[in-house]
Design an enzyme around this catalytic site. Structure first.
Site, short mmCIF file in Angstrom:
data_model
loop_
_atom_site.label_atom_id
_atom_site.label_comp_id
_atom_site.label_asym_id
_atom_site.label_seq_id
_atom_site.Cartn_x
_atom_site.Cartn_y
_atom_site.Cartn_z
N GLU A 180 85.53 12.20 -13.12
CA GLU A 180 86.30 12.06 -14.35
C GLU A 180 86.66 13.45 -14.88
O GLU A 180 85.87 14.39 -14.81
CB GLU A 180 85.49 11.27 -15.39
CG GLU A 180 85.29 9.82 -14.97
CD GLU A 180 84.55 8.99 -16.00
OE1 GLU A 180 84.84 7.79 -16.09
OE2 GLU A 180 83.66 9.54 -16.70
N CYS A 223 88.89 19.54 -19.36
CA CYS A 223 87.46 19.59 -19.02
C CYS A 223 87.32 19.13 -17.58
O CYS A 223 87.50 17.96 -17.26
CB CYS A 223 86.69 18.68 -19.97
SG CYS A 223 84.90 18.75 -19.74
N CYS A 262 75.08 14.81 -10.86
CA CYS A 262 74.46 16.10 -11.19
C CYS A 262 72.97 16.03 -10.88
O CYS A 262 72.32 14.99 -11.07
CB CYS A 262 74.66 16.41 -12.68
SG CYS A 262 74.06 18.03 -13.20
N CYS A 303 69.44 16.23 -17.25
CA CYS A 303 69.17 16.44 -18.68
C CYS A 303 69.02 15.09 -19.36
O CYS A 303 69.76 14.14 -19.08
CB CYS A 303 70.31 17.23 -19.31
SG CYS A 303 70.50 18.91 -18.65
#
Length: 348
Positions: A100, A113, A120, A124
């Site tokens: 995205e 962006c 990933c 986090c």
């Protein structure tokens, strides 16, 4: 897209010189190809009209431009657009993957962006991309295609590597992409129009700072190492104190900018104790802090700060010499805001 052919998008001028050399073309043809790719954004090799037809046929036999348009988009009520791009990704060469990319218009400014990985590894606590897991690094071509094939490409004023993935975990391809974006043979953008974010990865962050002139944005989210580790497992690999000490070795008093991203969690990291610790941590470093509203994600029990606490934190930091802003949330209604990007469902 012919899977047997190689892509031209993503090749540096040096790599294009190798291409034309192998095909028996004059060396200056590499510069011509680069200009057609990165300045004219052609989609067909036949559009490269100052290259002879014979040489275009040679090029077409083994290469293609490689541009792939987005296959879907969602439009927010605030004007933000989230695009879904197919990628040839990643390290395993798997097809059928997507990333995205978010286009954010704001008056005379238009920011893209960009993603650099499918999923990933950083995991986090507050990030939806991390819940997806890691499915592959994007190639330089896949990174640049998000810009090259963007319908609003000509409107862009800024690019931030703050989409899916950790840029320092795919540093070779990120550096090649920023080279092409800033080189005279490429997009010829000023490095100050590009910001690359990172949680901080030992050795990789230093290499980025040494090899690139683009801005850097560090995900802080807490000045306290133990609390930051709870939020961000990457703290174990490179602590926020190590990151700041490294940054202090570089000059950010001119055009290059250093910033810290700070998602505010209500009653967790948005009080005066944290404010004082941020001031102490950043003392002597020319930088800014961007405060970000937390956007809730499933199965994560973290509260968002209210506006008053965020304003108090901003005002304290500003009063102590740290330029601080509260970032506007954009695209939350289409899950395009900070921490919400994910293609896990689409990749299944």
């Amino acid at each position: 897209m012919d899977s047997e052919k190689q892509m031209l998008i993503g090749k540096t001028l040096g790599e294009l010189k190798v291409v034309v050399g192998e095909l028996g073309m004059p060396s200056f043809t590499a510069t011509q190809i680069a200009k057609w790719l990165y300045q004219q954004h052609v989609v067909n090799i036949d559009d490269m009209t100052n290259i002879s037809k014979v040489n275009r046929e040679k090029l077409k036999a083994r290469y293609e431009i490689g541009a792939m348009p987005p296959i879907d988009c969602q439009r927010s009520k605030d004007g933000t657009i989230k695009y879904l791009f197919p990628v040839r990704a990643g390290e395993s060469g798997d097809s059928g993957l997507f990333v995205e990319t978010v286009f954010i218009p704001d008056g005379d400014r238009a920011t893209l962006c960009v993603s650099c990985q499918v999923g990933c590894k950083m995991n986090c606590l507050f990030c939806q991309t991390g819940k997806q897991g890691f499915e592959g690094n994007l190639t330089t071509a896949d990174i640049l295609n998000q810009i090259y094939a963007l319908p609003e490409c000509e409107l862009l004023t800024n690019i931030v590597f703050m989409g899916q993935g950790e840029p320092m975990d795919n540093l070779d391809n990120v550096l090649r992409a920023t080279e092409i974006l800033t080189a005279s043979y490429g997009w010829a953008w000023s490095p100050k129009r590009i910001t690359v974010s990172s949680v901080g990865i030992k050795n990789k962050l230093k290499r980025y700072l040494d090899d690139s002139e683009c801005h850097v944005a560090i995900s802080m989210h807490s000045p306290l190492p133990e609390q930051r580790q709870m939020l961000m497992p990457a703290e174990r690999q490179m602590s926020i104190t190590e990151i700041v000490e490294l940054l202090k070795q570089y000059d950010f008093t001119h055009q290059r900018r250093c910033s810290f991203e700070y998602i505010c969690f209500g009653g967790l990291n948005d009080g005066m104790m944290h404010a004082r610790m941020i001031v102490k941590l950043l003392q002597g470093l020319e930088c800014r802090v961007n405060l970000i509203r937390f956007h809730e994600i499933p199965d994560v029990d973290l509260p968002g700060s209210d506006e008053k606490r965020m304003e108090s934190l901003r005002d304290y930091l500003t009063a102590h010499g740290i330029f601080t802003t509260i970032r506007s949330s954009r695209g939350q209604d289409i899950f395009a805001a900070c921490g919400l990007l994910s293609t896990a469902r689409k990749n299944n």
